[in-house]
Design a protein around this motif. Structure first.
Motif, PDB file in Angstrom:
ATOM      1  N   LEU A   8     -32.228  99.002  53.570  1.00 38.82           N
ATOM      2  CA  LEU A   8     -33.154  97.991  53.075  1.00 38.82           C
ATOM      3  C   LEU A   8     -32.381  96.761  52.635  1.00 38.82           C
ATOM      4  CD1 LEU A   8     -35.566 100.184  50.906  1.00 38.82           C
ATOM      5  CD2 LEU A   8     -35.883  99.439  53.281  1.00 38.82           C
ATOM      6  N   GLU A   9     -33.052  95.622  52.573  1.00 39.97           N
ATOM      7  CA  GLU A   9     -32.360  94.384  52.245  1.00 39.97           C
ATOM      8  C   GLU A   9     -31.872  94.332  50.802  1.00 39.97           C
ATOM      9  OE1 GLU A   9     -34.765  90.800  52.371  1.00 39.97           O
ATOM     10  OE2 GLU A   9     -36.572  92.019  52.440  1.00 39.97           O
ATOM     11  N   TYR A 130     -33.395  97.855  58.335  1.00 42.17           N
ATOM     12  CA  TYR A 130     -32.689  97.928  59.616  1.00 42.17           C
ATOM     13  C   TYR A 130     -32.433  99.390  59.940  1.00 42.17           C
ATOM     14  CZ  TYR A 130     -29.704  95.947  63.297  1.00 42.17           C
ATOM     15  OH  TYR A 130     -29.173  95.554  64.511  1.00 42.17           O
ATOM     16  N   LEU A 131     -32.920  99.817  61.099  1.00 41.80           N
ATOM     17  CA  LEU A 131     -32.676 101.177  61.586  1.00 41.80           C
ATOM     18  C   LEU A 131     -31.494 101.144  62.530  1.00 41.80           C
ATOM     19  CD1 LEU A 131     -36.209 102.696  62.392  1.00 41.80           C
ATOM     20  CD2 LEU A 131     -34.538 103.571  60.753  1.00 41.80           C
ATOM     21  N   ASP A 138     -22.654  99.324  56.037  1.00 39.84           N
ATOM     22  CA  ASP A 138     -23.822  98.800  55.324  1.00 39.84           C
ATOM     23  C   ASP A 138     -23.714  97.297  55.081  1.00 39.84           C
ATOM     24  OD1 ASP A 138     -24.602 101.403  55.288  1.00 39.84           O
ATOM     25  OD2 ASP A 138     -24.194 101.742  53.160  1.00 39.84           O
ATOM     26  N   ALA A 139     -22.502  96.818  54.733  1.00 37.71           N
ATOM     27  CA  ALA A 139     -22.306  95.392  54.454  1.00 37.71           C
ATOM     28  C   ALA A 139     -22.613  94.549  55.694  1.00 37.71           C
ATOM     29  CB  ALA A 139     -20.875  95.145  53.984  1.00 37.71           C
ATOM     30  N   GLU A 140     -22.216  95.057  56.849  1.00 35.16           N
ATOM     31  CA  GLU A 140     -22.484  94.353  58.105  1.00 35.16           C
ATOM     32  C   GLU A 140     -23.986  94.276  58.379  1.00 35.16           C
ATOM     33  OE1 GLU A 140     -21.606  94.863  62.914  1.00 35.16           O
ATOM     34  OE2 GLU A 140     -20.718  96.266  61.463  1.00 35.16           O
ATOM     35  N   ILE A 141     -24.688  95.370  58.089  1.00 37.57           N
ATOM     36  CA  ILE A 141     -26.139  95.413  58.310  1.00 37.57           C
ATOM     37  C   ILE A 141     -26.855  94.428  57.390  1.00 37.57           C
ATOM     38  CG2 ILE A 141     -28.187  96.875  58.188  1.00 37.57           C
ATOM     39  CD1 ILE A 141     -26.323  99.240  58.842  1.00 37.57           C
ATOM     40  N   LEU A 142     -26.417  94.359  56.126  1.00 41.37           N
ATOM     41  CA  LEU A 142     -27.043  93.442  55.178  1.00 41.37           C
ATOM     42  C   LEU A 142     -26.868  91.988  55.619  1.00 41.37           C
ATOM     43  CD1 LEU A 142     -26.102  95.160  51.795  1.00 41.37           C
ATOM     44  CD2 LEU A 142     -28.369  94.980  52.818  1.00 41.37           C
TER      45      LEU A 142
END
Length: 366
Positions: A8-9, A130-131, A138-142
């Motif tokens: 989640l964001e 993001y799935l 996680d940092a990259e996804i955020l």
């Protein structure tokens, strides 16, 4: 099944097992509290661009069948469940949930605490998520989530691109498709209406040329202010043709009449939302799916009257115009899935059309 996670964001992470497509996807994470009807929920165009969490713990146990779709192809970005059934048991079942999601390239996540996720959304409000595979940092996804722009074209994605006719011998209805559920069309054809389905941006002048007895404004996804073409069209036809709005159609009617809308903290999505009719004092259960609502205070500066309210939070559930033959509701009277308590509204719409025809004839011969 490979491990997969939802980020989640706000940085919250849920790790579970992947099913369906292996595609990575982002979307607004929402929850639906219905106990049944997952096929109709998945195929509801109003979920376009969203990752849908189903709070009922077991999903897929009666499979996927040919009869319960609300659109030809689903528009959801992802599906999250506590547990999904790999081996459904139902005489109507044609397919398993996993293969259906794979066929439509929709990723799923199972085995997480959906109660915890739902509580997080209720506390913090709807968030984007993001799935992805468990390997991605996680940092990259955020960072990816922050860079992804918000969607504003959901109605364009889900609406028909060209007009088409569903013939009948009854009243002639123009149905403006903002992301229509087929249940609305079924209710009109069941009443023998002659329905002309038109795109969301169909001009008012073109609608008038069809000489309809009534106009149906359907449900649809996203922010109603993203559809200014429809607001202008409604304002133009309002004095001449009876209107019935559902969900997004309800919000667009309100905007066309000068009211305002606002984004809700986490919306209404489920099959057991109680609504009270102010005019009769009766309460009934409704099926709902919306993240925006008409601002109650803004009705005071318009010719709109409040007719129904949500008993849980007192939000606007129904309005009608005090001068012109137009009304709308925030919920889904066609249910699919959900209770059929408010199905009578389709009959009320046809009665309003009849009254308008009689009134016009009286004016002609007066």
């Amino acid at each position: 099944m490979a491990k997969r996670k939802l980020v989640l964001e706000d940085g919250t992470v849920f790790i579970g097992e992947g099913f369906g497509s292996e595609r990575e996807i982002s979307g607004e994470v929402v929850f639906n509290t219905s106990m049944t009807g997952y096929q109709e929920i998945i195929s509801d165009p109003s979920y376009c661009g969203q990752i849908v969490t189903l709070t009922y713990p077991l999903i897929g146990n009666y499979g996927i069948n040919r009869d319960d779709f609300e659109t030809v192809a689903p528009f959801i970005h992802g599906l999250i469940v506590k547990e999904y059934s790999e081996f459904p048991s139902n005489f109507r079942s044609d397919e398993r949930m996993d293969s259906f999601l794979k066929a439509h390239d929709i990723p799923g996540l199972a085995g997480i605490d959906t109660r915890k996720l739902t509580k997080r959304i209720r506390e913090a409000g709807t968030m984007r998520g993001y799935l992805t595979s468990i390997e991605k940092e996680d940092a990259e996804i955020l960072e990816l989530l922050q860079a992804i722009p918000e969607m504003h074209d959901q109605v364009k994605q889900t609406s028909t691109s060209k007009p088409y006719i569903v013939p009948g011998r009854g009243y002639r209805i123009v149905l403006v498709d903002f992301g229509m559920k087929h249940g609305i069309l079924r209710e009109l054809t069941k009443r023998n209406c002659h329905v002309t389905v038109v795109p969301y941006d169909y001009p008012a002048e073109s609608i008038k040329r069809l000489k309809p007895d009534g106009i149906m404004l359907t449900n649809g996804p996203g922010d109603p202010t993203d559809v200014p073409e429809a607001i202008a069209m409604i304002r133009d036809v309002l004095p001449y043709i009876p209107i019935f709005g559902i969900c997004l159609g309800h919000q667009l009617l309100a905007l066309a009449c000068g009211a305002e809308t606002e984004k809700m903290k986490f919306g209404h999505r489920g099959g057991n939302h109680p609504v009270k009719d102010i005019l009769t004092g009766k309460a009934f259960l409704t099926s709902q799916n919306h993240g925006y609502a008409v601002t109650r205070d803004s009705l005071e500066k318009t010719a709109l009257e409040l007719t129904q309210i949500a008993l849980n939070d007192q939000s606007v559930e129904g309005i009608r115009h005090s001068v012109y033959p137009a009304f709308s509701v925030q919920y889904h009277p066609e249910s699919s899935p959900g209770p059929e308590d408010s199905n009578y509204l389709f009959d009320d719409f046809l009665a309003l059309i009849k009254q308008n025809i009689v009134k016009r004839e009286e004016e002609v011969y007066a």
